[in-house]
Design a protein around this motif. Structure first.
Motif, PDB file in Angstrom:
ATOM      1  N   TRP A 451      -9.248 -18.539  14.513  1.00 56.93           N
ATOM      2  CA  TRP A 451      -8.462 -17.604  13.379  1.00 56.93           C
ATOM      3  C   TRP A 451      -8.056 -18.318  12.128  1.00 56.93           C
ATOM      4  N   SER A 452      -7.358 -19.438  12.199  1.00 54.18           N
ATOM      5  CA  SER A 452      -6.837 -20.087  10.951  1.00 54.18           C
ATOM      6  C   SER A 452      -8.157 -20.613  10.059  1.00 54.18           C
ATOM      7  N   VAL A 453      -9.113 -21.220  10.800  1.00 54.20           N
ATOM      8  CA  VAL A 453     -10.181 -21.341  10.054  1.00 54.20           C
ATOM      9  C   VAL A 453     -10.937 -20.582   9.564  1.00 54.20           C
ATOM     10  N   MET A 454     -10.935 -19.390  10.215  1.00 54.54           N
ATOM     11  CA  MET A 454     -11.807 -18.156   9.626  1.00 54.54           C
ATOM     12  C   MET A 454     -11.090 -17.639   8.395  1.00 54.54           C
ATOM     13  N   GLU A 455      -9.697 -17.452   8.440  1.00 49.32           N
ATOM     14  CA  GLU A 455      -8.838 -17.231   7.199  1.00 49.32           C
ATOM     15  C   GLU A 455      -9.102 -18.178   5.935  1.00 49.32           C
ATOM     16  N   THR A 456      -9.023 -19.381   6.183  1.00 50.66           N
ATOM     17  CA  THR A 456      -9.382 -20.247   5.260  1.00 50.66           C
ATOM     18  C   THR A 456     -10.719 -20.050   4.737  1.00 50.66           C
ATOM     19  N   LEU A 457     -11.835 -19.692   5.425  1.00 53.85           N
ATOM     20  CA  LEU A 457     -13.203 -19.590   5.070  1.00 53.85           C
ATOM     21  C   LEU A 457     -12.946 -18.275   4.029  1.00 53.85           C
ATOM     22  N   ILE A 458     -12.521 -17.268   4.467  1.00 53.17           N
ATOM     23  CA  ILE A 458     -12.171 -15.983   3.605  1.00 53.17           C
ATOM     24  C   ILE A 458     -11.437 -16.376   2.238  1.00 53.17           C
ATOM     25  N   SER A 459     -10.744 -17.286   2.272  1.00 48.97           N
ATOM     26  CA  SER A 459     -10.099 -17.613   1.104  1.00 48.97           C
ATOM     27  C   SER A 459     -10.895 -18.343   0.175  1.00 48.97           C
ATOM     28  N   VAL A 460     -11.622 -19.183   0.664  1.00 49.35           N
ATOM     29  CA  VAL A 460     -12.372 -20.213  -0.131  1.00 49.35           C
ATOM     30  C   VAL A 460     -13.621 -19.703  -0.819  1.00 49.35           C
ATOM     31  N   VAL A 461     -14.449 -18.823   0.312  1.00 53.21           N
ATOM     32  CA  VAL A 461     -15.597 -18.252  -0.160  1.00 53.21           C
ATOM     33  C   VAL A 461     -15.139 -17.089  -1.199  1.00 53.21           C
ATOM     34  N   GLY A 462     -14.066 -16.408  -0.973  1.00 52.83           N
ATOM     35  CA  GLY A 462     -13.514 -15.207  -1.836  1.00 52.83           C
ATOM     36  C   GLY A 462     -13.440 -15.989  -3.257  1.00 52.83           C
ATOM     37  N   ILE A 463     -12.705 -16.956  -3.337  1.00 52.53           N
ATOM     38  CA  ILE A 463     -12.301 -17.301  -4.718  1.00 52.53           C
ATOM     39  C   ILE A 463     -13.534 -18.055  -5.385  1.00 52.53           C
ATOM     40  N   ILE A 464     -14.579 -18.479  -4.529  1.00 54.49           N
ATOM     41  CA  ILE A 464     -16.007 -18.938  -5.312  1.00 54.49           C
ATOM     42  C   ILE A 464     -16.652 -17.774  -5.684  1.00 54.49           C
ATOM     43  N   CYS A 465     -16.544 -16.741  -5.146  1.00 54.51           N
ATOM     44  CA  CYS A 465     -17.413 -15.364  -5.506  1.00 54.51           C
ATOM     45  C   CYS A 465     -16.593 -14.822  -6.654  1.00 54.51           C
ATOM     46  N   VAL A 466     -15.323 -14.753  -6.695  1.00 52.84           N
ATOM     47  CA  VAL A 466     -14.505 -14.365  -7.896  1.00 52.84           C
ATOM     48  C   VAL A 466     -14.923 -15.189  -9.241  1.00 52.84           C
ATOM     49  N   LEU A 467     -14.994 -16.659  -8.952  1.00 50.57           N
ATOM     50  CA  LEU A 467     -15.328 -17.623 -10.099  1.00 50.57           C
ATOM     51  C   LEU A 467     -16.635 -17.351 -10.767  1.00 50.57           C
ATOM     52  N   LEU A 468     -17.417 -17.174  -9.604  1.00 50.82           N
ATOM     53  CA  LEU A 468     -18.878 -16.945 -10.271  1.00 50.82           C
ATOM     54  C   LEU A 468     -19.027 -15.336 -10.878  1.00 50.82           C
ATOM     55  N   LEU A 469     -18.363 -14.566 -10.370  1.00 45.51           N
ATOM     56  CA  LEU A 469     -18.453 -13.414 -11.157  1.00 45.51           C
ATOM     57  C   LEU A 469     -17.693 -13.438 -12.562  1.00 45.51           C
ATOM     58  N   SER A 470     -16.653 -14.346 -12.738  1.00 48.28           N
ATOM     59  CA  SER A 470     -16.122 -14.668 -13.970  1.00 48.28           C
ATOM     60  C   SER A 470     -17.097 -15.075 -14.892  1.00 48.28           C
TER      61      SER A 470
END
Length: 473
Positions: A451-470
Motif C-alpha cells: 500500500w505505501s509503495v503504491m501511494e508513493t508511485l501514484i505521487s511520483v508518476v502523477g507529478i511526472i505527468c503534471v510536469l510533462l503536461l506543463s
C-alpha cells in the motif's frame, strides 16, 4: 483565494517584508504545522481541533493579535465550507444512492463478467475508477472489498494482484479528481478552473492508475503473497434487493456531473478563450448557458436528482426509502466537512499573516518549478500529518500567491501537483493505512511494502505527468 485575502496581500505588497519578518513567519509556519502534527499523531486529537489550535499558534508566533487570528480563521472556515461544503454533501448523497441501490454492485458484476483472468487486474482498476468518481475513498474501500476478496478467492489470485489495482483507482480519484474534498478546496484556494482541472486530472489519472495499479500489482503480489482472509468478507448492499438498476443507466448517472463540468471547460477553452483571451470569462450566450449548466453545484445537484429516479426508483425504493438514504448519507461526512473547513481556516491564517507573500518573495530567486515546489510542500505535510486532505489544504494555502500570474491551464496543473504530493507514502499516521491493513489481513511490514509503495508511485508518476503536461500546454 477569497477577495478578502487578495486585498490583504495587495496591502502587504506595499510594505516589503524584511528578512527578520521572513524568519519570524517561517518559524510561525513551522510552529503551526508542528503543533498540528504533534496533536494528531502523538495526542490523537481530532484533526478539526488540531487545525484550530495550530492556526492560533501560527497567528501568535507570527505576532498577530489574537482577535485578528480568530477572525482570519473564522473567515477561512466560512469561505471554505460555503465554497465546497454543499458539493461534498451532494457527492455523499450520490455515493450513498449508488451504493444502497445496488448500482455499484451492478457496475462491478457487469465488468467482471466480461473480464478474463489476464485482464482481471485491469478490470479492477476500471471498476475502482468509475465507482470512486463520486464516492469518498473510505466508502469506496468498503464497497469494493467484498468484490476484491471474492474475485481473489474464486479465481485463486494473490490478494495483491486484485487489491492493488482497486486501491490505486480509488486513491487516484480521491487525490486528483473533483468533487473529492481535497481537489475542490485546492481549486478554490488557487482560483483554478474546475472544468479544466477535471479534464487534466483525468489525463494525469489514467497513466498514474495504470502504473500504480495493474503494473505494480505484479511485483506487490511477489513481495506479499497472501490469500483473502475469510472473516473479512462482508455482505453486499444489493444482496437483499429484489432488483437493481441497469449497468448503462448507472454509469450514465455517475458520469453525468463529469460530462456537464467538462462541457463547460470545453466551451471556456475552445469557443470563448480564443476570442476573449485565455482565462477570460465566457462572453457569448453559449458561455453563459454552460456557466450555469457546468457549475459544480448544478452538475452535482442534477446528478443527485436524476439518481433518485435512475438508481433509487429503479431499485424499487419508495419515496420514504430514498429520503432515509439521503439523510443517512449526510451524517458520516460531518467530520470531513469540519476538517475541510478548519483546513480552510488554517489556510486563511497563513495568507493573512503574510506567509503567501513571503513564499512569493523567497521563491523568486529559486530555480525551481512552481509545480515541483507545490508538490514538495504537500509531500512534507502529508508525511508529517498522514492526512491527504490536510496536506492539500495547507499546501494550497501556502502556494496560492504563486498562481496569481498563471494561466488557466497551469493553475489547474498546480492543483494537480498539490494533489499528487498529498498522496505520497502513506504510513502509520494515516487512517487509510490501517484500514487497508485490517481489511486485507496484512502485517505493518506487508502494508508498507504494498500500500505505501503504491501511494508513493501514484505521487511520483502523477507529478511526472503534471510536469510533462506543463511543457506542452
Amino acid at each position: 483565494m477569497t477577495h478578502l485575502s487578495v486585498e490583504m496581500l495587495a496591502a502587504d505588497a506595499t510594505e516589503p517584508i524584511t528578512s527578520a519578518g521572513h524568519a519570524q513567519l517561517g518559524i510561525a509556519v513551522l510552529a503551526g504545522i508542528a503543533v498540528i502534527v504533534l496533536l494528531i499523531t502523538k495526542f490523537k486529537l481530532h484533526a478539526f481541533l488540531s487545525l484550530i489550535i495550530g492556526s492560533l499558534v501560527l497567528g501568535a508566533v507570527a505576532g498577530a493579535p489574537l482577535d485578528k487570528a480568530i477572525t482570519s480563521f473564522s473567515t477561512g472556515l466560512g469561505t471554505t465550507v460555503a465554497g465546497t461544503g454543499v458539493l461534498i454533501a451532494l457527492g455523499a448523497i450520490l455515493g450513498k444512492l449508488l451504493a444502497d441501490s445496488g448500482g455499484a454492485d451492478q457496475i462491478v458484476d457487469t465488468i467482471l463478467a466480461k473480464a478474463s483472468r489476464r485482464t482481471m487486474p485491469w478490470a479492477m482498476v476500471l471498476i475502482a475508477g468509475i465507482v470512486g468518481l463520486p464516492i469518498f475513498f473510505e466508502v469506496g474501500i468498503v464497497l469494493l472489498i467484498p468484490v476484491v476478496l471474492l474475485v481473489a478467492k474464486r479465481g485463486n489470485f494473490s490478494l495483491m494482484r486484485i487489491g492493488i489495482p482497486a486501491l490505486a483507482g480509488l486513491s487516484v480519484m480521491h487525490g486528483l479528481i473533483p468533487p473529492h474534498p481535497g481537489p475542490l478546496v485546492a481549486i478554490d484556494a488557487v482560483g483554478a478552473n474546475l472544468g479544466v482541472t477535471l479534464a487534466l486530472g483525468v489525463v494525469v489519472a489514467i497513466p498514474t492508475a495504470i502504473v500504480a495499479g495493474p503494473l505494480f500489482s505484479r511485483y506487490a503480489a511477489r513481495w506479499v503473497d497472501i490469500r483473502p482472509p475469510e472473516q473479512m468478507v462482508p455482505e453486499r448492499a444489493s444482496d437483499d434487493l429484489e432488483k437493481r438498476p441497469g449497468f448503462g443507466i448507472t454509469v450514465a448517472t455517475v458520469l453525468l456531473p463529469v460530462v456537464m463540468m467538462l462541457a463547460k471547460a470545453l466551451v471556456d477553452v475552445v469557443i470563448d478563450a480564443p476570442a476573449a483571451g485565455v482565462g477570460a470569462p465566457p462572453s457569448g450566450s453559449w458561455g453563459r448557458v454552460f456557466d450555469v449548466v457546468g457549475s459544480p453545484l448544478i452538475a452535482l445537484l442534477t446528478a443527485v436528482v436524476v439518481a433518485m429516479f435512475t438508481l433509487g426508483r429503479a431499485a424499487g425504493f419508495t419515496r420514504g426509502r430514498i429520503a432515509v438514504t439521503v439523510e443517512k448519507s449526510l451524517a458520516p461526512i460531518a467530520g470531513v466537512l469540519l476538517i475541510v473547513g478548519a483546513g480552510g481556516g488554517f489556510k486563511q491564517t497563513l495568507v493573512d499573516a503574510g506567509v503567501g507573500q513571503m513564499i512569493l518573495d523567497v521563491s523568486k530567486g529559486w530555480h525551481l518549478s512552481t509545480l515541483l515546489l507545490a508538490w514538495l510542500i504537500a509531500v512534507t505535510i502529508r508525511l508529517a500529518t498522514g492526512s491527504a486532505t490536510v496536506a492539500t489544504i495547507s499546501a494550497a494555502g501556502l502556494v496560492a500567491p504563486l498562481a496569481a500570474d498563471m494561466g488557466t491551464t497551469h493553475g489547474a496543473l498546480l492543483v494537480l501537483a498539490i494533489g499528487c504530493g498529498s498522496l505520497f507514502f502513506s504510513h502509520v499516521n494515516d487512517a487509510g493505512f490501517w484500514l487497508v491493513k485490517e481489511y486485507f489481513g496484512m502485517s505493518v511490514g506487508q502494508t508498507l511494502k504494498t500500500w505505501s509503495v503504491m501511494e508513493t508511485l501514484i505521487s511520483v508518476v502523477g507529478i511526472i505527468c503534471v510536469l510533462l503536461l506543463s511543457l506542452v500546454l
